[in-house]
Design an enzyme around this catalytic site. Structure first.
Site, short mmCIF file in Angstrom:
data_model
loop_
_atom_site.label_atom_id
_atom_site.label_comp_id
_atom_site.label_asym_id
_atom_site.label_seq_id
_atom_site.Cartn_x
_atom_site.Cartn_y
_atom_site.Cartn_z
N TYR A 195 0.87 -1.18 0.00
CA TYR A 195 0.00 0.00 0.00
C TYR A 195 0.90 1.23 0.00
O TYR A 195 1.77 1.36 0.85
CB TYR A 195 -0.92 0.02 1.23
CG TYR A 195 -1.84 1.23 1.23
CD1 TYR A 195 -2.88 1.33 0.30
CD2 TYR A 195 -1.64 2.29 2.12
CE1 TYR A 195 -3.71 2.45 0.27
CE2 TYR A 195 -2.47 3.41 2.09
CZ TYR A 195 -3.50 3.47 1.16
OH TYR A 195 -4.31 4.59 1.12
N ASP A 232 9.44 2.08 0.95
CA ASP A 232 8.35 2.87 1.50
C ASP A 232 8.30 2.58 3.00
O ASP A 232 7.83 1.53 3.44
CB ASP A 232 7.03 2.49 0.82
CG ASP A 232 5.87 3.34 1.32
OD1 ASP A 232 6.05 4.07 2.32
OD2 ASP A 232 4.79 3.29 0.70
N LYS A 274 3.48 9.58 8.49
CA LYS A 274 2.97 9.13 9.80
C LYS A 274 3.77 9.66 10.98
O LYS A 274 3.63 10.81 11.34
CB LYS A 274 2.89 7.61 9.81
CG LYS A 274 2.06 7.09 8.60
CD LYS A 274 1.01 6.11 8.97
CE LYS A 274 0.37 5.50 7.75
NZ LYS A 274 -1.04 5.49 7.75
C1 LIG Z 1 3.32 2.18 3.41
C2 LIG Z 1 2.44 3.36 3.14
N1 LIG Z 1 2.77 4.22 2.17
C3 LIG Z 1 2.03 5.30 1.92
C4 LIG Z 1 0.89 5.58 2.63
C5 LIG Z 1 0.07 6.78 2.33
O1 LIG Z 1 0.22 7.71 3.36
P1 LIG Z 1 -0.91 8.83 3.60
O2 LIG Z 1 -2.10 8.14 4.15
O3 LIG Z 1 -0.26 9.79 4.57
O4 LIG Z 1 -1.16 9.46 2.28
C6 LIG Z 1 0.51 4.71 3.65
C7 LIG Z 1 -0.71 4.97 4.46
O5 LIG Z 1 -1.15 4.19 5.25
C8 LIG Z 1 1.29 3.56 3.92
O6 LIG Z 1 0.95 2.67 4.85
#
Ligand SMILES: Cc1ncc(COP(=O)(O)O)c(C=O)c1O
Length: 447
Positions: free
Chosen positions: A167, A259, A286
């Site tokens: 994700y 990520d 986060k």
């Molecule tokens: C691994 C990962 N990357 C990107 C995102 C996207 O972040 P945001 O919700 O701040 O746009 C998330 C959100 O949960 C995530 O878990």
């Protein structure tokens, strides 16, 4: 069993014993129900964040303090998801509140640079040696979108490889990832021209990944991977798998993007410190915003230098709230609390919970496999092992959703998909409360 440790929901007294978890949820959350009914008049499905919706409607929370939240009916629950892992210090940590209050009286935003972004960039470079230069954005979504753009600009190539169950947010490339590698990338509203640039391989599967990527290696701009699948089920990468991706990207002239929007919370040096694999780029979000909106991406200086506005032309990246002082003040106050010992302690407490849960399920008639890395964990209702998203898809997800509602009823805020995390205000008492709530939920299901 010490049921007194579980805070009883007063509204539950009116509900007949033996009612289904969803009936009990509805009976005990009249305030949330009323707000949601009002919300559907103005928001599609009453919602602005698909990921927090669950049947029959989501809980409406009025305030949070430490590791506890209170809903609009005045019922307190222990928060085992912490805004999907972002509140590692819990709600309204005094030092974070103080930093935000002070900053709000000084400068909230301005069309200038500010010192806080310099300081945050330095803190991140100290923790993540792979990050030589960094830029700030407002969400993890923006961070992954911009890291992909940087990789494409740097390599002059187009294809992005990701993994089923990964994700990366809600931009077009991120939402192109199907849950199953046999399905085509793409989705409603994503142009095929975009989806065609994304290939999806099975996580933790060396041979199958090679088969998927080999035909596209000449055009491969980046492999984007979560070192531990977060939303996809808290599945840690096998160390050899990440080493293989490092070698593959090196050999093909593409970039390896970690990520770590969630994964950064698994250790002082993030997930990359634990795995000892150095990515070219890292995306963050986060916890580095201390509870306020944030995103960041950084890595090799020669890649990030594309964004240098002194270049002609630079890789443009505007954003009215990039590097905004409030988020960075909250983030800096948060990072200051997170020493190496904090991560060790939080992980040890999480292990106590996961081993207790494993014992509870083993003593019940429900098969479960609990995955964990650092302070992240996921309950999967399956025999396991859970090594890829396909294993998650094969688990009993309807039953997990039922268990989620039962846990809500027994004072635990958790997720319908079984993902959870711990925060620093938690102690053995909160771990015991989770275990007791689970024990009660399992007992209620028993014939
Ligand atoms: C691994 C990962 N990357 C990107 C995102 C996207 O972040 P945001 O919700 O701040 O746009 C998330 C959100 O949960 C995530 O878990």
């Amino acid at each position: 069993m010490d049921a007194s440790r579980v805070r009883k929901n007063p509204a539950m007294a009116k509900v007949t014993t033996g009612a289904q978890p969803s009936e009990r949820f509805e009976a005990s959350t009249p305030g949330s129900h009323a707000l949601w009914q009002r919300a559907v008049g103005s928001l599609p499905g009453g919602n602005s964040r698909t990921t927090i919706f669950h049947d029959p409607y989501p809980l409406y929370v009025a305030h949070g303090n430490g590791c506890r939240v209170t809903d609009v009916d005045g019922v307190e629950r222990i928060d085992f998801i912490s805004n999907y892992t972002s509140l590692i210090l819990g709600h309204c940590h005094p030092r974070v509140v103080e930093a935000v209050q002070l900053q709000a009286t000084r400068l909230m935003s301005s069309a200038t640079a500010n010192e806080l972004e310099v300081e945050m960039a330095e803190r991140l470079r100290e923790r993540l040696p792979s990050v030589e230069l960094v830029r700030f954005a407002n969400s993890g979504t923006e961070a992954t979108m911009l890291a992909i753009r940087a990789a494409r600009a740097f390599t002059g190539r187009t294809t992005i490889a990701t993994f089923a169950g990964g994700y990366h947010g809600s931009h077009d490339y991120a939402v192109s990832i199907p849950a199953d590698t046999r399905a085509r990338p793409g989705g409603m509203g994503v142009p095929s021209a975009v989806a065609d640039t994304v290939v999806v391989a099975p996580f933790n599967d060396h041979d199958a990944t090679l088969t998927v990527l080999e035909p596209r290696l000449d055009d491969l701009a980046a492999v984007v991977v979560e070192p531990v699948l977060g939303a996809g089920g808290v599945i840690p990468a096998e160390p050899e798998f990440l080493r293989f991706l490092r070698e593959l990207t090196d050999a093909s002239g593409s970039l390896l993007v970690f990520d770590e929007v969630i994964a950064f919370r698994v250790g002082y040096h993030g997930a990359q410190g634990r795995y000892d694999v150095t990515p070219d780029l890292t995306t963050l979000g986060k916890i580095i915003g201390g509870g306020l909106p944030v995103g960041a991406f950084g890595g090799r200086a020669e890649v990030m230098a594309l964004f240098d506005p002194r270049r002609d032309p630079p890789l443009a990246h505007g954003g009215t709230f990039n590097g905004n002082p409030l988020s960075l003040a909250a983030g800096l106050a948060t990072l200051a609390e997170l020493t190496p010992a904090t991560f060790t302690e939080l992980e040890a407490l999480t292990s106590e919970l996961t081993s207790e849960l494993a014992t509870l399920f083993a003593d019940s008639d429900i098969a479960a496999c609990i995955t964990q890395l650092g302070s992240l964990f996921n309950i999967h209702l399956t025999d396991g092992p859970v090594l890829s998203h396909a294993d998650v898809v094969a688990s009993d997800r309807p039953l997990m959703r039922e268990l989620h509602l039962a846990l809500l009823d027994h004072g635990i805020l958790f997720t319908p998909r079984g993902m959870g995390c711990l925060s620093t205000p938690m102690t053995r008492a909160e771990v015991d409360a989770f275990a007791d709530a689970t024990r009660l939920a399992l007992a209620e299901r028993a014939p």
